[in-house]
Design an enzyme around this catalytic site. Structure first.
Site, short mmCIF file in Angstrom:
data_model
loop_
_atom_site.label_atom_id
_atom_site.label_comp_id
_atom_site.label_asym_id
_atom_site.label_seq_id
_atom_site.Cartn_x
_atom_site.Cartn_y
_atom_site.Cartn_z
N ASN A 1 46.59 78.27 114.39
CA ASN A 1 44.71 78.25 114.03
C ASN A 1 44.59 77.40 113.00
OD1 ASN A 1 42.55 80.23 113.03
ND2 ASN A 1 44.47 81.35 111.23
N GLY A 2 42.84 77.00 112.95
CA GLY A 2 42.66 76.06 112.04
C GLY A 2 42.13 75.14 112.62
N CYS B 1 41.98 81.97 113.95
CA CYS B 1 42.65 82.53 115.22
C CYS B 1 43.57 83.62 114.61
CB CYS B 1 42.97 82.13 116.19
SG CYS B 1 41.75 80.43 116.92
N TRP C 1 39.23 82.73 117.95
CA TRP C 1 38.08 82.33 117.84
C TRP C 1 37.45 80.89 118.33
CZ3 TRP C 1 35.28 81.06 112.93
CH2 TRP C 1 34.39 81.53 112.95
N ARG D 1 40.58 88.79 113.67
CA ARG D 1 40.53 87.80 113.56
C ARG D 1 39.39 86.78 114.44
NH1 ARG D 1 43.78 86.28 109.49
NH2 ARG D 1 43.97 84.14 110.76
N GLU E 1 24.25 92.09 111.10
CA GLU E 1 25.61 91.35 111.59
C GLU E 1 26.03 92.28 112.18
OE1 GLU E 1 29.17 90.35 108.65
OE2 GLU E 1 28.56 92.32 107.42
N GLU F 1 22.76 93.22 100.31
CA GLU F 1 24.38 93.40 101.09
C GLU F 1 24.11 95.12 102.33
OE1 GLU F 1 26.96 92.79 101.59
OE2 GLU F 1 28.14 94.14 102.30
N HIS G 1 4.71 88.25 96.87
CA HIS G 1 4.96 86.33 97.07
C HIS G 1 5.11 86.15 98.07
CE1 HIS G 1 4.39 86.21 92.81
NE2 HIS G 1 5.21 87.49 92.63
N LYS H 1 24.60 93.77 106.19
CA LYS H 1 25.31 94.74 107.62
C LYS H 1 24.91 95.09 108.78
CE LYS H 1 29.03 94.98 105.72
NZ LYS H 1 28.96 93.99 104.79
N LYS I 1 36.89 88.14 111.02
CA LYS I 1 36.94 88.93 110.25
C LYS I 1 36.90 87.56 109.13
CE LYS I 1 37.40 92.03 107.35
NZ LYS I 1 36.53 92.68 106.51
#
Ligand code: AGP
Length: 612
Positions: free
Chosen positions: A100-101, A2, A74, A27, A492, A485, A508, A489, A607
């Protein structure tokens, strides 16, 4: 994860808090709230969804208050609803907390407090902190906070206000980031991250774990949460201006940050790489050459995109330094039996420096006696302060949730480390060192040159894939992590299911996925596995896969094979990962934008994941 903002000082608090929160929305952003003190009472406003919803509410609120707190959330405990939005109050409504936590023992505390008659109004873990402080509150807020937090287990950055002590805010930091700001002429600030402070000040103080700070208009006093003893923390000047943390005319932060990569790569090697000799200077590592020569292996630990950077680094370090390298996803690393000791160099990699799993891995490595050198983008973040040393990526603030410039800056930092270790351990001759250094030195100008063309080309190409539901990315060797990567990208930010695969793995199993509707992007740079990748591409072609190839400009063979060919200039083969990831960043960006996705703040993401 947060965002917290607090202010007490000569100016009106609401505009300062709202602007600060705006710079923290990356955040976490599923609800928001603000509280200020006026006429002896606390006034609290909260809203679901984006910060703009709270701003709309506050447009109708008249206040001259000079002290308050704000929060963007968040969700970790309790759905993102208005009642779960911070700030949270005690029973009296005279005390509020933003947090936050994660309060790990909140269920137990909640039951005990309810048994004492406390009435809860939310599903959050945070609310127990407000009621617990209330339980011990008589006439000293700081004493009550210190007493209450003795019973709390978990991670927290807190902002606390009490209407009976109207001149102060209290900030507490324990395993969640919290930074303070001071301003000439009066005024004190608290925030979860630097960009929230920059509109008002660039003089900041990074709190450490178990710091408790009392903020007033005049000053900031910091004591130990544990024993109340005064603690001294340096004031640091942040050279980022708020403009760096704003969009600078780009449609999204992510696009701005993609275009910043020539500069962020340059900034990361500037002053460290000798252009003539290829020698690298990394004094911040703080290790003697003997210590560096004593390492028997290296262990890399990270999450997400940072883990992809570590996978590339493994190839470089093993090839040029001749040292065994293990790469772990941090959430796996921290739960397996670790065979670490003083002969192992552990490198946690993190853009934010606050990722909980990576931080936990760092702490475990230190307990086992390993040397820990971080690669990180945020000065003063927890991972940097708990490592023995840090190689900073000078990418500047990365606001887009999808990492781009931080990733290529991490690769740059790793390549510098490779050259540095190769020199100290004498595993590369001078001519090769110079040639490798030149490869990195030349790269920013090449990327600068190619970005406008690639941006335009990928914008057109993206049109064909806006509706697709699946995507396969293939790469080998140094570029296998780039395939991973590129897939990350795309998934997400566009929410399209995408997978990165080692090209040799296609036969395979994944080859069963190939048909005319399956887009397959293959990275085919001119390197030592080129012919192997071409064979894999032909396997796809034979099954009518939809082929997008990324290769070198002069490669006629690829244009025959590709449905769409993205060409890149020739660069040193060791530099392919930094160059070949860029069209993949742009492809993901344009597809996501065309799909109407929130590119900078994708759904469900934050983030930095500061919780397990
Ligand atoms: C990258 O695009 C993602 N947003 C995510 O995977 C990120 O790389 C990961 O959470 C690690 O974050 P860190 O680098 O701040 O530790």
């Amino acid at each position: 994860m947060c965002g917290i903002v607090g202010y007490v000082g000569p100016r009106k608090v609401v505009p300062i808090v709202l602007e600060g929160l705006k710079h923290l929305e990356y955040r976490g952003y599923d609800s928001a709230g603000i509280v200020f003190l006026e006429d002896g009472a606390l006034h609290k406003y909260r809203s679901e969804g984006k910060l703009a919803n709270l701003e709309e509410i506050m447009d109708e609120v008249e206040t001259k208050s000079h002290i308050g707190l704000g929060h963007t959330r968040w969700a970790t405990h309790g759905p993102p609803t208005k009642k779960n939005a911070h700030p949270h109050s005690d029973c009296t409504g005279e005390l509020v907390v933003v947090h936050n936590g994660i309060i790990e023992n909140f269920q137990k505390l909640r039951k005990e407090l309810q048994a004492k008659g406390h009435i809860f109004t939310s599903d959050t873990d945070t609310e127990v902190v407000a009621h617990l402080i209330e339980e011990y509150l008589e006439d000293d807020l700081v004493a009550a906070i210190r007493r209450a937090l003795q019973e709390v287990e978990g991670s927290y950055a807190l902002g606390v206000m009490w209407s009976k002590e109207p001149e102060i805010l209290v900030a507490v930091r324990n395993q969640s980031p919290l930074v303070l700001g001071i301003k000439e002429g009066g005024g004190s600030f608290m925030a979860s991250d630097i960009p929230a402070l920059l509109p008002s000040t660039n003089q900041v103080i990074f709190l450490e774990d178990q710091d408790l700070a009392v903020l007033s208009n005049e000053d900031i006093k910091i004591i130990s949460l544990i024993d109340g003893a005064p603690r001294h923390r340096e004031v640091q000047e942040i050279l980022w201006n708020i403009g760096m943390a704003q969009k600078a005319g780009y449609r999204h932060f992510m696009l701005k940050e993609i275009f910043e990569q020539p500069q962020s790569i340059l900034n990361t090697f500037r002053g460290r790489l000798n252009p003539e000799s290829g020698h690298v200077n990394l004094p911040e590592i703080g290790l003697s050459e003997d210590k560096i020569r004593s390492f028997s292996r290296i262990s890399l630990v990270a999450c997400g995109t940072s883990w992809h950077a570590a996978l590339v680094a493994k190839y470089w370090l093993e090839k040029w330094v001749g040292i065994p390298v293990e790469v772990d996803i941090a959430s796996e690393f921290r739960y397996r039996r670790l065979l670490l000791g003083p002969d192992v160099l552990v490198i946690p990699i993190s853009q934010s420096g606050e990722t909980a799993d990576t931080l936990a891995g760092l702490r475990l490595a230190k307990e086992l006696g390993a040397t820990v050198i971080a690669i990180c983008n945020v000065v003063g973040s927890t991972i940097t302060r708990e490592s023995h040393g840090t190689i900073y990526t000078h990418a500047g603030p990365e606001i887009g949730v999808a990492s781009t410039k931080a990733f290529t800056s991490q690769l740059t930092a790793f390549f510098l480390l490779t050259l540095y270790l190769a020199k100290v351990r004498n595993t590369v001759d001078e001519a090769t060192l110079k040639q490798l250094g030149r490869g990195l030195l030349d790269l920013p100008a090449v990327i600068e040159q190619e970005l406008p063309r690639l941006h335009a080309e990928l914008e057109v190409l993206a049109e064909q894939f806006v509706q697709c539901r699946d995507f396969l990315y293939l790469g080998r060797g140094l570029n296998f992590p780039i395939a991973l990567e590129g897939a990350l990208k795309l998934k997400e930010i566009s929410y399209i299911h995408a997978e990165g695969y080692a090209a040799g793995e296609l036969k395979h199993g994944p080859i069963a996925l190939i048909d005319k509707d399956m887009p397959v992007l293959a990275l085919v740079p001119p390197d030592d596995v080129y012919s192997k990748v071409v064979s894999n591409v032909e396997e796809v072609k034979a099954r009518h896969g939809r082929l997008i190839l990324v290769g070198c400009a002069r490669d006629e063979h690829l244009s025959d094979l590709a449905d769409d060919l993205i060409v890149l200039p020739a660069v040193h083969p060791e530099m392919h990962p930094l160059l070949y990831c860029i069209p993949l960043q742009l492809l993901a960006y344009h597809i996501a934008h065309r799909r109407g996705c929130d590119v900078d703040q994708p759904r469900n993401l934050a983030k930095s994941v500061t919780v397990e």
